[in-house]
Enzyme design. Structure first.
Site, short mmCIF file in Angstrom:
data_model
loop_
_atom_site.label_atom_id
_atom_site.label_comp_id
_atom_site.label_asym_id
_atom_site.label_seq_id
_atom_site.Cartn_x
_atom_site.Cartn_y
_atom_site.Cartn_z
N HIS A 16 0.85 -1.39 0.07
CA HIS A 16 0.09 -0.07 0.09
C HIS A 16 0.76 1.18 0.13
CE1 HIS A 16 -3.99 -2.01 0.99
NE2 HIS A 16 -3.07 -3.23 1.26
N ASP A 118 -5.85 5.61 1.97
CA ASP A 118 -5.99 4.04 1.56
C ASP A 118 -6.97 3.40 1.92
OD1 ASP A 118 -4.08 1.58 0.70
OD2 ASP A 118 -4.91 1.22 2.57
#
Length: 483
Positions: A16, A118
């Site tokens: 991520h 995210d």
């Protein structure tokens, strides 16, 4: 005059962080300042993410990396999970990080143009911090548009089968999600097979909140690659009872894309790149399974035997086995592997010259784009999948966790640029299967057909990010929404 700043929060996990940094580079090119807020790991831990942050900060001096520390009086119960055999729930820690995130944003508030979160941050309700401070919040989805379509539709599908029923209870009944090829329940992330799993509950919560609270969803993909899933998303098919925010496809964003690979190789100086320089063109099979892609010793020995018997040249990244055998975002970084102890006796000597085993890590993007690399054995993480596409390589798909099984379905059945490593969902993939697939992808006419389709996808990928391409236009549209 102080520049307006975009604050990016990648949550946690190397998979991520890396694309979030690539997104940050796009903002820099458009004159915005960029801060990546990084959540410090629990005390006395050095995680895989810690090392990745250090590499990213060193490679990107124009991006500010701000480390957030947990509140001093907060001691997260990292074992909070209904099943003690499962890895700890990372969202317990992430929720505690909302307070330091709020404090940091408030301190720089006059300059903050937007907060990009995210998907993991939505699990922990970080979007409420943005709402409290009046900062526009966007979601950045680091996976494919196809898996985004699945995840946004998952709360609806869960309601259809009933809150007391798990996807793991319905056997091999085919699942049909908007924008996706039909697939089996066991190709969902393993956590989705247990309705009582605490992490799965957070996951459902996140994909209910993203459409409700984000001004837009940025996805690391491109229009040509996933047109079917994108049509379903934009038609609202994935969130039948609500609103789907605008979806912006700004990828593929991969580390090192469009840079001078030769110069970058010499700057980084990894030994495996020098070895590749001495190999024939398109002759090497590259095996790499991501930051959390470790195998037990028994599986490593089967891979080694298969590679040796295949007769093919190979570059293989080997990590030490994890004690619990499963992925864990909060796990300590693994020690360097003892190759002599893990691999079959004499393997390294017998394969010297035609094989190279890298310990723990290799510069994957550079390896994939090297002229000597001919195929990629991958866990099908989306970052790795995109890097394989950008390199025009056929993929041998060996999914391990998360949404990687869905990515496998997409690569094999939708793109037609990959082949499945049979037995990946069993206890051990046998050496004979490794040998067969490696030979098949490198030597057969069918393997050559995969390579041709992969090369066609590479051309489209570069068109998307070139001047005037669809992804460039999508990013410009995304920026217009800021104002």
């Amino acid at each position: 005059m102080t520049r307006e700043t975009v604050v990016l929060n990648p949550g946690m996990g190397v998979g991520h962080l890396v694309p979030m940094v690539e997104l940050g580079k796009l903002f820099l090119r458009h004159g915005l300042a960029v801060t990546v807020v990084v959540n410090a790991p629990p005390a006395n831990k050095s995680t895989d993410t810690s090392a990745a942050v250090s590499r990213a900060a060193a490679a990107n001096p124009s991006i500010h990396f701000q480390v957030l520390l947990p509140p001093p009086d907060a001691v997260p119960d990292l074992t909070a999970n209904t099943d003690s055999l499962e890895p700890p729930n990372p969202f317990v820690l992430l929720r505690l990080m909302n307070a330091p995130l709020r404090d940091y944003l408030r301190a720089i508030l006059p300059t903050v143009r937007a907060l990009v979160l995210d998907m993991f941050c939505f699990c922990a309700d970080a979007v409420d911090v943005a709402a409290e401070l009046g900062v526009p919040a966007y979601a950045f989805y680091t996976g494919s548009a196809s898996s985004l379509a699945v995840n946004l539709h998952l709360p609806h599908m869960q309601a259809q089968i009933g809150d007391a029923t798990s996807f793991g209870d319905i056997g091999d009944k085919t699942l049909c999600f908007p924008g996706n090829r039909p697939f089996r329940p066991r190709e969902l992330p393993s956590l989705a097979l247990d309705r009582g799993n605490e992490v799965y509950k957070h996951f459902l919560h996140a994909f209910q909140r993203i459409p409700e609270t984000s001004r837009g969803i940025v996805v690391n993909t491109f229009e040509w690659l996933e047109s079917k899933a994108l049509r379903a998303l934009r038609a609202g098919d994935c969130v039948p009872a609500g609103h789907t925010p605008p979806v912006y496809c700004v990828g593929p964003m991969v580390s090192g894309a469009g840079e001078d690979k030769k110069n970058k190789r010499h700057q980084r100086g990894h030994e495996c790149l020098g070895w590749l320089d001495g190999q024939p063109e398109k002759s090497v099979v590259f095996l790499c399974f991501g930051s959390m892609g470790s195998f037990p010793k028994a599986q490593l020995q089967e891979i080694a035997e298969g590679l040796e018997k295949s007769g093919q040249r190979f570059l293989w990244v080997v990590q030490s086995p994890r004690n619990d055998g499963g992925p864990d975002l909060l796990a300590d970084a693994l020690p360097e592997p003892d190759l002599e102890a893990l691999l079959p006796e004499g393997f390294l000597e017998r394969t010297a010259g035609r094989g190279f085993v890298a310990k723990s890590w290799a510069p994957q993007a550079e390896v994939l784009c090297h002229r000597a690399t001919g195929a990629f054995v991958t866990h099908c993480g989306w970052n790795s999948t995109l890097e394989g596409i950008m390199a025009g390589l056929p993929l041998v798909c060996w999914p391990l966790y998360a949404e990687q099984k869905q990515n496998k379905v997409f690569v094999v059945e939708e793109m037609g640029a990959g082949v499945e490593m049979a037995g990946y969902d069993e206890e051990v993939v046998k050496a004979a299967e490794v040998e067969e697939k490696v030979r098949w992808v490198m030597e057969s006419e069918a393997g050559q057909a995969l390579r041709e389709r992969a090369m066609a996808a590479k051309v489209k990928a570069y068109e998307a990010v070139d001047e005037g391409g669809a992804s460039r236009a999508a990013f410009a549209e995304f920026l217009r929404d800021f104002y």
